[in-house]
Scaffold this motif. Structure first.
Motif, PDB file in Angstrom:
ATOM      1  N   TYR A 133      36.599  50.577 -54.292  1.00  0.00           N
ATOM      2  CA  TYR A 133      36.596  51.965 -54.586  1.00  0.00           C
ATOM      3  C   TYR A 133      35.152  52.876 -54.368  1.00  0.00           C
ATOM      4  O   TYR A 133      34.266  52.190 -54.326  1.00  0.00           O
ATOM      5  CB  TYR A 133      36.583  52.092 -56.031  1.00  0.00           C
ATOM      6  N   SER A 134      35.252  54.034 -54.033  1.00  0.00           N
ATOM      7  CA  SER A 134      34.470  54.943 -53.936  1.00  0.00           C
ATOM      8  C   SER A 134      34.694  56.164 -54.821  1.00  0.00           C
ATOM      9  O   SER A 134      35.610  57.053 -54.573  1.00  0.00           O
ATOM     10  CB  SER A 134      34.072  55.446 -52.531  1.00  0.00           C
ATOM     11  N   GLY A 135      33.901  56.178 -55.980  1.00  0.00           N
ATOM     12  CA  GLY A 135      34.491  57.264 -56.942  1.00  0.00           C
ATOM     13  C   GLY A 135      35.947  56.712 -57.300  1.00  0.00           C
ATOM     14  O   GLY A 135      36.173  55.508 -57.760  1.00  0.00           O
ATOM     15  N   ALA A 136      36.609  57.850 -57.665  1.00  0.00           N
ATOM     16  CA  ALA A 136      38.035  57.550 -57.875  1.00  0.00           C
ATOM     17  C   ALA A 136      38.958  57.203 -56.787  1.00  0.00           C
ATOM     18  O   ALA A 136      40.224  56.602 -57.021  1.00  0.00           O
ATOM     19  CB  ALA A 136      38.652  58.879 -58.441  1.00  0.00           C
ATOM     20  N   SER A 137      38.484  56.980 -55.640  1.00  0.00           N
ATOM     21  CA  SER A 137      39.366  56.680 -54.459  1.00  0.00           C
ATOM     22  C   SER A 137      39.143  55.025 -53.858  1.00  0.00           C
ATOM     23  O   SER A 137      38.163  54.645 -53.759  1.00  0.00           O
ATOM     24  CB  SER A 137      38.914  57.299 -53.270  1.00  0.00           C
ATOM     25  N   LYS A 138      40.269  54.717 -54.053  1.00  0.00           N
ATOM     26  CA  LYS A 138      40.704  53.196 -53.664  1.00  0.00           C
ATOM     27  C   LYS A 138      39.972  53.091 -52.048  1.00  0.00           C
ATOM     28  O   LYS A 138      41.311  53.693 -51.009  1.00  0.00           O
ATOM     29  CB  LYS A 138      41.655  52.593 -53.963  1.00  0.00           C
ATOM     30  N   ILE A 139      39.101  52.696 -51.456  1.00  0.00           N
ATOM     31  CA  ILE A 139      39.147  52.732 -49.939  1.00  0.00           C
ATOM     32  C   ILE A 139      39.291  51.512 -49.207  1.00  0.00           C
ATOM     33  O   ILE A 139      39.534  51.625 -48.144  1.00  0.00           O
ATOM     34  CB  ILE A 139      37.451  53.081 -49.670  1.00  0.00           C
ATOM     35  N   PHE A 140      39.765  50.389 -49.906  1.00  0.00           N
ATOM     36  CA  PHE A 140      40.080  49.199 -49.401  1.00  0.00           C
ATOM     37  C   PHE A 140      40.717  48.492 -50.150  1.00  0.00           C
ATOM     38  O   PHE A 140      40.237  48.078 -51.232  1.00  0.00           O
ATOM     39  CB  PHE A 140      38.905  48.845 -48.339  1.00  0.00           C
ATOM     40  N   THR A 141      41.982  47.634 -49.926  1.00  0.00           N
ATOM     41  CA  THR A 141      42.433  46.600 -50.599  1.00  0.00           C
ATOM     42  C   THR A 141      42.457  45.417 -49.564  1.00  0.00           C
ATOM     43  O   THR A 141      43.153  45.432 -48.373  1.00  0.00           O
ATOM     44  CB  THR A 141      43.871  46.885 -51.218  1.00  0.00           C
ATOM     45  N   PHE A 142      41.798  44.254 -49.998  1.00  0.00           N
ATOM     46  CA  PHE A 142      41.773  43.095 -49.249  1.00  0.00           C
ATOM     47  C   PHE A 142      42.374  41.962 -49.686  1.00  0.00           C
ATOM     48  O   PHE A 142      42.096  41.448 -50.868  1.00  0.00           O
ATOM     49  CB  PHE A 142      40.297  42.901 -48.907  1.00  0.00           C
ATOM     50  N   THR A 143      43.198  41.362 -49.151  1.00  0.00           N
ATOM     51  CA  THR A 143      43.815  40.067 -49.614  1.00  0.00           C
ATOM     52  C   THR A 143      43.323  38.698 -49.033  1.00  0.00           C
ATOM     53  O   THR A 143      42.428  38.934 -48.011  1.00  0.00           O
ATOM     54  CB  THR A 143      45.588  39.800 -49.555  1.00  0.00           C
ATOM     55  N   SER A 144      43.688  37.654 -49.337  1.00  0.00           N
ATOM     56  CA  SER A 144      43.192  36.245 -48.874  1.00  0.00           C
ATOM     57  C   SER A 144      43.716  35.952 -47.488  1.00  0.00           C
ATOM     58  O   SER A 144      43.829  34.915 -47.024  1.00  0.00           O
ATOM     59  CB  SER A 144      43.572  34.951 -49.625  1.00  0.00           C
ATOM     60  N   SER A 145      44.370  37.032 -46.821  1.00  0.00           N
ATOM     61  CA  SER A 145      44.947  36.909 -45.516  1.00  0.00           C
ATOM     62  C   SER A 145      43.889  36.136 -44.465  1.00  0.00           C
ATOM     63  O   SER A 145      44.230  35.411 -43.591  1.00  0.00           O
ATOM     64  CB  SER A 145      45.585  38.046 -44.803  1.00  0.00           C
ATOM     65  N   VAL A 146      42.769  36.726 -44.712  1.00  0.00           N
ATOM     66  CA  VAL A 146      41.551  35.944 -43.865  1.00  0.00           C
ATOM     67  C   VAL A 146      41.462  34.588 -43.825  1.00  0.00           C
ATOM     68  O   VAL A 146      41.053  34.071 -42.830  1.00  0.00           O
ATOM     69  CB  VAL A 146      40.269  36.675 -44.216  1.00  0.00           C
ATOM     70  N   MET A 147      41.937  34.027 -45.182  1.00  0.00           N
ATOM     71  CA  MET A 147      42.047  32.460 -45.056  1.00  0.00           C
ATOM     72  C   MET A 147      42.889  31.865 -44.008  1.00  0.00           C
ATOM     73  O   MET A 147      42.673  30.864 -43.256  1.00  0.00           O
ATOM     74  CB  MET A 147      42.325  32.004 -46.325  1.00  0.00           C
ATOM     75  N   ASN A 148      44.069  32.848 -43.451  1.00  0.00           N
ATOM     76  CA  ASN A 148      44.745  32.135 -42.315  1.00  0.00           C
ATOM     77  C   ASN A 148      43.819  31.990 -41.092  1.00  0.00           C
ATOM     78  O   ASN A 148      44.270  31.048 -40.009  1.00  0.00           O
ATOM     79  CB  ASN A 148      45.980  33.088 -42.114  1.00  0.00           C
TER      80      ASN A 148
END
Length: 211
Positions: free
Chosen positions: A124-139
């Protein structure tokens, strides 16, 4: 192939950000068995000084600001987590790990252990969610990342899941001032922060650390 992976993460981040806090983030990962951040002038919280169990309002200072874990569940070292055979934080949808910062940061690192598809990081930055990251990088990680890399009793254990240190670099736009780990059985350790953007301090390399 390495450069293609790196660019793919950067572009996907760009299109995941809200218009209120447009930012670009690059995600990289360290070599297998690395459990600590390679970024100089950063500060790490290792969850070892506060005991085990569910904790509230845990303070963290040291990178030029202050932070508070409004909620965090600490587990003792086991096959699923604990960098260098230490305590670690465990999160799920009912027991989230929530860190709120007084000032934004441009870098966040995390030792992501026993990674699976139910693990989620929200930035988050303030009230804004700026990114959601999942464990897909593990692939993207090879066979060397499978199993617990610690020495001793749990060495190589939980061999069906991967363990890796992941770096998040804000390249432009809004900085991170809140991080939430949630989802299903999210084990992690060595949360690491830095305020100045990478490349702006003496000793920084000419390229971002990691792959």
């Amino acid at each position: 192939m390495i450069s293609r992976i790196w660019i793919l993460f950067a572009v996907s981040c760009l299109f995941s950000f809200s218009s209120k806090a447009a930012s670009t983030m690059v995600v990289t990962y360290e070599a297998a068995k690395v459990m600590n951040s390679p970024v100089q002038n950063s500060y790490t919280y290792d969850f070892n000084s506060i005991g085990t169990g569910v904790k509230s309002n845990v303070s963290w200072t040291g990178w030029g600001g202050t932070g508070t874990f409004s909620s965090v569940k600490i587990n003792p070292f086991d096959v699923y987590g604990g960098a260098n055979s230490s305590n670690y934080t465990f999160a799920n949808d009912s027991t989230q790990t929530v860190l709120t910062l007084s000032t934004g940061v441009s870098y966040f690192g995390i030792w992501w252990s026993a990674g699976d598809g139910g693990n989620v990081l929200d930035f988050y930055s303030g009230a804004s969610k700026i990114f959601t990251f999942t464990s897909s990088v593990m692939n993207s990680l090879g066979s060397a990342y499978y199993g617990n890399p610690n020495t001793g009793t749990y060495s190589g254990g939980n061999s069906a899941e991967k363990y890796a240190f992941i770096n998040f670099f804000v390249q432009s736009g809004a900085q991170i001032d809140k991080i939430i780990a949630r989802g299903s059985n999210f084990e992690s350790d060595n949360w690491t922060l830095r305020d100045p953007a990478y490349g702006t301090l003496a000793g920084d390399g000419t390229v971002l650390p990691g792959t």
